[in-house]
Design a protein around this motif. Structure first.
Motif, mmCIF file in Angstrom:
data_model
loop_
_atom_site.group_PDB
_atom_site.id
_atom_site.type_symbol
_atom_site.label_atom_id
_atom_site.label_comp_id
_atom_site.label_asym_id
_atom_site.label_seq_id
_atom_site.Cartn_x
_atom_site.Cartn_y
_atom_site.Cartn_z
ATOM 1 N N VAL A 167 9.570 -6.467 -12.032
ATOM 2 C CA VAL A 167 10.122 -5.911 -10.796
ATOM 3 C C VAL A 167 11.614 -5.669 -11.001
ATOM 4 C CG1 VAL A 167 10.517 -6.288 -8.332
ATOM 5 C CG2 VAL A 167 8.386 -7.078 -9.400
ATOM 6 N N LEU A 168 12.017 -4.394 -10.861
ATOM 7 C CA LEU A 168 13.396 -3.987 -11.134
ATOM 8 C C LEU A 168 14.044 -3.429 -9.869
ATOM 9 C CD1 LEU A 168 12.808 -2.133 -14.532
ATOM 10 C CD2 LEU A 168 13.773 -4.429 -14.215
ATOM 11 N N PRO A 169 14.800 -4.246 -9.127
ATOM 12 C CA PRO A 169 15.528 -3.721 -7.965
ATOM 13 C C PRO A 169 16.552 -2.685 -8.406
ATOM 14 C CG PRO A 169 15.500 -6.128 -7.960
ATOM 15 C CD PRO A 169 15.031 -5.688 -9.311
ATOM 16 N N TYR A 207 6.790 7.221 -16.139
ATOM 17 C CA TYR A 207 6.971 6.941 -14.710
ATOM 18 C C TYR A 207 6.410 8.097 -13.884
ATOM 19 C CZ TYR A 207 9.721 6.024 -10.413
ATOM 20 O OH TYR A 207 10.129 5.800 -9.123
ATOM 21 N N PRO A 208 5.117 8.071 -13.566
ATOM 22 C CA PRO A 208 4.543 9.103 -12.706
ATOM 23 C C PRO A 208 4.925 8.835 -11.242
ATOM 24 C CG PRO A 208 2.854 7.522 -13.322
ATOM 25 C CD PRO A 208 4.103 7.120 -14.046
ATOM 26 N N ILE A 209 6.118 9.256 -10.891
ATOM 27 C CA ILE A 209 6.677 8.944 -9.582
ATOM 28 C C ILE A 209 5.790 9.495 -8.461
ATOM 29 C CG2 ILE A 209 8.157 11.011 -9.601
ATOM 30 C CD1 ILE A 209 10.285 9.325 -8.111
ATOM 31 N N LEU A 210 5.621 8.663 -7.425
ATOM 32 C CA LEU A 210 4.822 8.989 -6.241
ATOM 33 C C LEU A 210 3.326 9.158 -6.538
ATOM 34 C CD1 LEU A 210 7.093 11.381 -4.126
ATOM 35 C CD2 LEU A 210 6.600 8.959 -3.745
ATOM 36 N N ALA A 211 2.868 8.652 -7.666
ATOM 37 C CA ALA A 211 1.425 8.660 -7.923
ATOM 38 C C ALA A 211 0.749 7.782 -6.868
ATOM 39 C CB ALA A 211 1.133 8.114 -9.311
ATOM 40 N N PRO A 212 -0.304 8.272 -6.218
ATOM 41 C CA PRO A 212 -1.010 7.442 -5.226
ATOM 42 C C PRO A 212 -1.535 6.164 -5.870
ATOM 43 C CG PRO A 212 -1.697 9.738 -5.077
ATOM 44 C CD PRO A 212 -0.874 9.619 -6.331
ATOM 45 N N ALA A 213 -1.530 5.093 -5.114
ATOM 46 C CA ALA A 213 -1.979 3.809 -5.659
ATOM 47 C C ALA A 213 -3.401 3.904 -6.195
ATOM 48 C CB ALA A 213 -1.878 2.732 -4.589
ATOM 49 N N ALA A 214 -4.234 4.666 -5.523
ATOM 50 C CA ALA A 214 -5.631 4.769 -5.938
ATOM 51 C C ALA A 214 -5.788 5.424 -7.304
ATOM 52 C CB ALA A 214 -6.426 5.552 -4.891
ATOM 53 N N LEU A 240 0.603 -3.386 -7.040
ATOM 54 C CA LEU A 240 0.762 -2.275 -7.981
ATOM 55 C C LEU A 240 0.526 -2.747 -9.413
ATOM 56 C CD1 LEU A 240 3.910 -0.545 -6.433
ATOM 57 C CD2 LEU A 240 1.569 0.362 -6.456
ATOM 58 N N GLY A 241 0.976 -3.970 -9.702
ATOM 59 C CA GLY A 241 0.715 -4.532 -11.014
ATOM 60 C C GLY A 241 -0.772 -4.723 -11.260
ATOM 61 N N GLY A 242 -1.483 -5.140 -10.224
ATOM 62 C CA GLY A 242 -2.918 -5.313 -10.346
ATOM 63 C C GLY A 242 -3.647 -4.006 -10.580
ATOM 64 N N LEU A 243 -3.043 -2.909 -10.139
ATOM 65 C CA LEU A 243 -3.654 -1.583 -10.313
ATOM 66 C C LEU A 243 -3.285 -0.942 -11.648
ATOM 67 C CD1 LEU A 243 -3.069 -0.197 -6.709
ATOM 68 C CD2 LEU A 243 -5.277 -0.816 -7.729
ATOM 69 N N GLY A 244 -2.389 -1.599 -12.387
ATOM 70 C CA GLY A 244 -2.068 -1.081 -13.711
ATOM 71 C C GLY A 244 -0.603 -0.892 -14.027
ATOM 72 N N GLY A 288 6.293 -0.446 4.491
ATOM 73 C CA GLY A 288 5.340 -1.386 5.056
ATOM 74 C C GLY A 288 3.894 -0.987 4.869
ATOM 75 N N ASP A 289 3.655 0.251 4.478
ATOM 76 C CA ASP A 289 2.286 0.726 4.321
ATOM 77 C C ASP A 289 1.812 0.718 2.875
ATOM 78 O OD1 ASP A 289 2.041 1.229 7.051
ATOM 79 O OD2 ASP A 289 2.943 3.230 6.847
ATOM 80 N N GLY A 290 2.739 0.756 1.926
ATOM 81 C CA GLY A 290 2.360 0.838 0.521
ATOM 82 C C GLY A 290 2.025 -0.518 -0.058
ATOM 83 N N PRO A 291 1.370 -0.530 -1.229
ATOM 84 C CA PRO A 291 1.042 -1.787 -1.894
ATOM 85 C C PRO A 291 2.299 -2.547 -2.299
ATOM 86 C CG PRO A 291 -0.196 0.060 -2.832
ATOM 87 C CD PRO A 291 0.863 0.649 -1.950
ATOM 88 N N SER A 292 2.180 -3.862 -2.378
ATOM 89 C CA SER A 292 3.280 -4.696 -2.845
ATOM 90 C C SER A 292 3.458 -4.513 -4.347
ATOM 91 C CB SER A 292 2.973 -6.165 -2.551
ATOM 92 O OG SER A 292 1.875 -6.589 -3.363
ATOM 93 N N PRO A 293 4.590 -4.944 -4.893
ATOM 94 C CA PRO A 293 4.747 -4.872 -6.343
ATOM 95 C C PRO A 293 3.620 -5.574 -7.090
ATOM 96 C CG PRO A 293 6.881 -5.217 -5.339
ATOM 97 C CD PRO A 293 5.870 -5.323 -4.230
#
Length: 246
Positions: free
Chosen positions: A27-29, A179-186, A215-219, A207-212
């Motif tokens: 996680v990189l702020p 970095y495929p920016i704005l790639a849907p989580a799915a 996102l890690g769990g998705l790849g 507040g609607d998007g997946p947590s970091p």
């Protein structure tokens, strides 16, 4: 504050991308100035990644309108303020040739860079951009970690296969991460399956998007926030300012 040698910082940054397990991305702020960088470092984050749009806002520019000299100066102020590795978003490279771009990044103290594959809202020719990235890699050798942004979901048709195709070209050219920016989580599992090496995902702070972690769990190997943290801080300051007149 004792200073860590630049080469050690680069190796530390590379190592942070290795061996990540699902659900535990790097996680990189994204600091936009020296003060925010110190806050993130003090919070325990092992590395940081500047957002060009956040830095632009802090300097009083629209996204994409920051002069190169001011962007590199801002990055230098951030790297001087902390002793953790800092990667810098330098948009499309400001028209600099690879050698000069690498020299300026190193002078600013950056250990890595983001480079976009679009200009003016239009995707660049994949092969030409791959050649540019290869030039950056050759000039940098092992002194910079190159994160190649893939803008298919931002300025292209959103086709995951097209994103994978462009990513493959960039990895072959020497990019360390894509970095495929704005790639849907799915779509992240599909991208993860088709892309070699580290994968950067964007976390949204609405507040609607997946947590970091999700996102890690998705790849995702690593997670960044774009200008989201700067914008949230500006919103909080706006609330404080409005309260001063009550």
């Amino acid at each position: 504050m004792s200073r860590i040698p630049a080469r050690d910082k680069v190796e530390t940054f590379r190592a942070l991308h290795r061996g990540r397990v699902p659900g535990d991305p790097l996680v990189l702020p994204g600091p936009w100035d020296a003060a925010s960088a110190r806050v993130f470092a003090a919070a325990g984050f092992p590395a940081l990644a500047t957002p060009s749009a956040g830095v632009a806002a802090a300097l009083g520019y629209e996204d994409g309108a920051t002069p190169a000299d001011e962007m590199f100066a801002a990055v230098a102020r951030i790297t001087r303020a902390v002793d953790v590795p800092v990667s810098a978003d330098v948009e499309g490279g400001y028209g600099l040739d690879p050698k000069e771009l690498v020299e300026r990044l190193l002078e600013a103290g950056a250990v890595g860079c983001n480079l976009e594959d679009s200009a003016g809202g239009v995707l660049k020719d994949r092969h030409e951009h791959a050649e540019f990235l290869a030039g950056v890699r050759a000039a940098a050798a092992d002194r910079l970690f190159v994160n190649a942004r893939v803008d298919v979901f931002l300025h292209g048709d959103g086709d995951p296969e097209r994103a994978i195709e462009r990513a493959a070209s960039y990895v072959a050219a020497g990019a360390d991460c894509v970095y495929p920016i704005l790639a849907p989580a799915a779509v992240l599992p599909l991208l993860r399956a088709g892309i070699q090496g580290p994968l950067n995902a964007l976390a949204l702070l609405d507040g609607d998007g997946p947590s970091p972690a999700a996102l890690g769990g998705l790849g995702a190997t690593r997670v960044t926030f774009g200008p989201g943290l700067q914008r949230r801080a500006a919103a909080a300051l706006r609330e404080i300012a409005e309260g001063l007149t009550r």
